[in-house]
Design a protein around this motif. Structure first.
Motif, PDB file in Angstrom:
ATOM      1  N   THR A  15       0.876  -1.165   0.000  1.00  0.00           N
ATOM      2  CA  THR A  15       0.000   0.000   0.000  1.00  0.00           C
ATOM      3  C   THR A  15       0.916   1.218   0.000  1.00  0.00           C
ATOM      4  N   VAL A  16       0.739   2.066  -1.017  1.00  0.00           N
ATOM      5  CA  VAL A  16       1.636   3.205  -1.205  1.00  0.00           C
ATOM      6  C   VAL A  16       0.875   4.494  -0.931  1.00  0.00           C
ATOM      7  N   PHE A  17       1.484   5.353  -0.115  1.00  0.00           N
ATOM      8  CA  PHE A  17       0.913   6.659   0.202  1.00  0.00           C
ATOM      9  C   PHE A  17       1.839   7.738  -0.334  1.00  0.00           C
ATOM     10  N   HIS A  32      -6.551   8.627   1.857  1.00  0.00           N
ATOM     11  CA  HIS A  32      -6.934   7.776   2.985  1.00  0.00           C
ATOM     12  C   HIS A  32      -6.710   6.299   2.671  1.00  0.00           C
ATOM     13  N   GLN A  33      -6.781   5.944   1.385  1.00  0.00           N
ATOM     14  CA  GLN A  33      -6.620   4.547   0.997  1.00  0.00           C
ATOM     15  C   GLN A  33      -5.263   4.267   0.369  1.00  0.00           C
ATOM     16  N   GLY A  34      -4.634   5.285  -0.212  1.00  0.00           N
ATOM     17  CA  GLY A  34      -3.371   5.080  -0.887  1.00  0.00           C
ATOM     18  C   GLY A  34      -3.552   4.293  -2.179  1.00  0.00           C
ATOM     19  N   LEU A  35      -2.462   3.757  -2.672  1.00  0.00           N
ATOM     20  CA  LEU A  35      -2.474   2.963  -3.899  1.00  0.00           C
ATOM     21  C   LEU A  35      -2.139   1.523  -3.562  1.00  0.00           C
ATOM     22  N   ALA A  36      -2.920   0.589  -4.084  1.00  0.00           N
ATOM     23  CA  ALA A  36      -2.587  -0.829  -3.954  1.00  0.00           C
ATOM     24  C   ALA A  36      -1.699  -1.177  -5.141  1.00  0.00           C
ATOM     25  N   VAL A  37      -0.495  -1.669  -4.855  1.00  0.00           N
ATOM     26  CA  VAL A  37       0.481  -1.961  -5.905  1.00  0.00           C
ATOM     27  C   VAL A  37       1.048  -3.351  -5.661  1.00  0.00           C
ATOM     28  N   VAL A  38       1.230  -4.107  -6.742  1.00  0.00           N
ATOM     29  CA  VAL A  38       1.918  -5.390  -6.626  1.00  0.00           C
ATOM     30  C   VAL A  38       3.227  -5.306  -7.403  1.00  0.00           C
ATOM     31  N   MET A  39       4.247  -5.874  -6.812  1.00  0.00           N
ATOM     32  CA  MET A  39       5.584  -5.884  -7.405  1.00  0.00           C
ATOM     33  C   MET A  39       6.119  -7.311  -7.344  1.00  0.00           C
ATOM     34  N   PRO A  40       7.093  -7.627  -8.191  1.00  0.00           N
ATOM     35  CA  PRO A  40       7.705  -8.951  -8.110  1.00  0.00           C
ATOM     36  C   PRO A  40       8.556  -9.095  -6.846  1.00  0.00           C
ATOM     37  N   LYS A  68      12.165   5.207   8.377  1.00  0.00           N
ATOM     38  CA  LYS A  68      12.855   5.843   7.257  1.00  0.00           C
ATOM     39  C   LYS A  68      13.746   4.804   6.565  1.00  0.00           C
ATOM     40  N   GLN A  69      13.642   4.756   5.230  1.00  0.00           N
ATOM     41  CA  GLN A  69      14.409   3.802   4.447  1.00  0.00           C
ATOM     42  C   GLN A  69      14.988   4.493   3.222  1.00  0.00           C
ATOM     43  N   GLY A  70      15.959   3.855   2.605  1.00  0.00           N
ATOM     44  CA  GLY A  70      16.542   4.363   1.371  1.00  0.00           C
ATOM     45  C   GLY A  70      15.883   3.725   0.154  1.00  0.00           C
ATOM     46  N   LEU A  71      16.231   4.218  -1.008  1.00  0.00           N
ATOM     47  CA  LEU A  71      15.664   3.706  -2.258  1.00  0.00           C
ATOM     48  C   LEU A  71      16.075   2.263  -2.531  1.00  0.00           C
ATOM     49  N   GLU A  72      17.136   1.783  -1.916  1.00  0.00           N
ATOM     50  CA  GLU A  72      17.608   0.416  -2.151  1.00  0.00           C
ATOM     51  C   GLU A  72      16.982  -0.605  -1.201  1.00  0.00           C
ATOM     52  N   LYS A  73      16.070  -0.169  -0.349  1.00  0.00           N
ATOM     53  CA  LYS A  73      15.396  -1.075   0.589  1.00  0.00           C
ATOM     54  C   LYS A  73      14.588  -2.116  -0.176  1.00  0.00           C
ATOM     55  N   SER A  74      14.815  -3.402   0.135  1.00  0.00           N
ATOM     56  CA  SER A  74      14.034  -4.487  -0.460  1.00  0.00           C
ATOM     57  C   SER A  74      12.679  -4.564   0.232  1.00  0.00           C
ATOM     58  N   LEU A  75      11.652  -4.766  -0.562  1.00  0.00           N
ATOM     59  CA  LEU A  75      10.289  -4.829  -0.043  1.00  0.00           C
ATOM     60  C   LEU A  75       9.869  -6.282   0.114  1.00  0.00           C
ATOM     61  N   GLN A  76       9.221  -6.573   1.234  1.00  0.00           N
ATOM     62  CA  GLN A  76       8.843  -7.952   1.553  1.00  0.00           C
ATOM     63  C   GLN A  76       7.385  -8.251   1.229  1.00  0.00           C
ATOM     64  N   GLY A  77       6.553  -7.223   1.194  1.00  0.00           N
ATOM     65  CA  GLY A  77       5.121  -7.419   0.962  1.00  0.00           C
ATOM     66  C   GLY A  77       4.316  -7.071   2.201  1.00  0.00           C
ATOM     67  N   ASP A  78       3.056  -6.728   1.985  1.00  0.00           N
ATOM     68  CA  ASP A  78       2.151  -6.313   3.061  1.00  0.00           C
ATOM     69  C   ASP A  78       2.718  -5.141   3.848  1.00  0.00           C
ATOM     70  N   GLU A  79       3.417  -4.250   3.150  1.00  0.00           N
ATOM     71  CA  GLU A  79       3.999  -3.080   3.803  1.00  0.00           C
ATOM     72  C   GLU A  79       3.262  -1.815   3.369  1.00  0.00           C
ATOM     73  N   ARG A  80       3.365  -0.810   4.214  1.00  0.00           N
ATOM     74  CA  ARG A  80       2.859   0.519   3.903  1.00  0.00           C
ATOM     75  C   ARG A  80       4.073   1.375   3.554  1.00  0.00           C
ATOM     76  N   VAL A  81       4.068   1.917   2.353  1.00  0.00           N
ATOM     77  CA  VAL A  81       5.196   2.712   1.875  1.00  0.00           C
ATOM     78  C   VAL A  81       4.733   4.151   1.674  1.00  0.00           C
ATOM     79  N   GLY A  82       5.358   5.079   2.392  1.00  0.00           N
ATOM     80  CA  GLY A  82       5.066   6.504   2.242  1.00  0.00           C
ATOM     81  C   GLY A  82       6.198   7.155   1.465  1.00  0.00           C
ATOM     82  N   ILE A  83       5.846   7.941   0.455  1.00  0.00           N
ATOM     83  CA  ILE A  83       6.841   8.592  -0.382  1.00  0.00           C
ATOM     84  C   ILE A  83       6.595  10.091  -0.331  1.00  0.00           C
ATOM     85  N   PHE A  84       7.651  10.827   0.020  1.00  0.00           N
ATOM     86  CA  PHE A  84       7.529  12.265   0.261  1.00  0.00           C
ATOM     87  C   PHE A  84       8.511  13.053  -0.598  1.00  0.00           C
TER      88      PHE A  84
END
Length: 90
Positions: A15-17, A32-40, A68-84
């Protein structure tokens, strides 16, 4: 179908905000809902940003599940990602 995005049918669901000026890339964005995104599997934050068409030079801060994370952070799934973007002041 989302399962077609990755070999073996596995995907990383996120879920991306987006904050302030980054929302302009998605006219129907609901903050309020953000974006639902699927990635490999194995996708990083930078891959997510590129997939969404967000210019990397407009990204100042990334939060994954509140940390707080960097752009190289690996995503595991079922995470909330905020981009500012950078915040301007006066």
């Amino acid at each position: 179908s989302p399962a077609a995005l990755a070999p073996g049918g596995s995907v990383v669901a996120l879920t991306v905000f987006l904050s302030s000026s980054l929302r302009r890339f998605f006219p129907d964005y609901d903050p309020h809902q953000g974006l639902a995104v699927v990635m490999p599997p194995g996708a990083k934050v930078v891959d997510l940003c590129e997939r969404l068409g967000l210019p990397l030079n407009e990204i100042k801060l990334v939060m994954v599940d509140g940390l707080k994370q960097g752009l190289e952070k690996s995503l595991q799934g079922d995470e909330r990602v905020g981009i500012f973007p950078p915040i301007g002041g006066g």
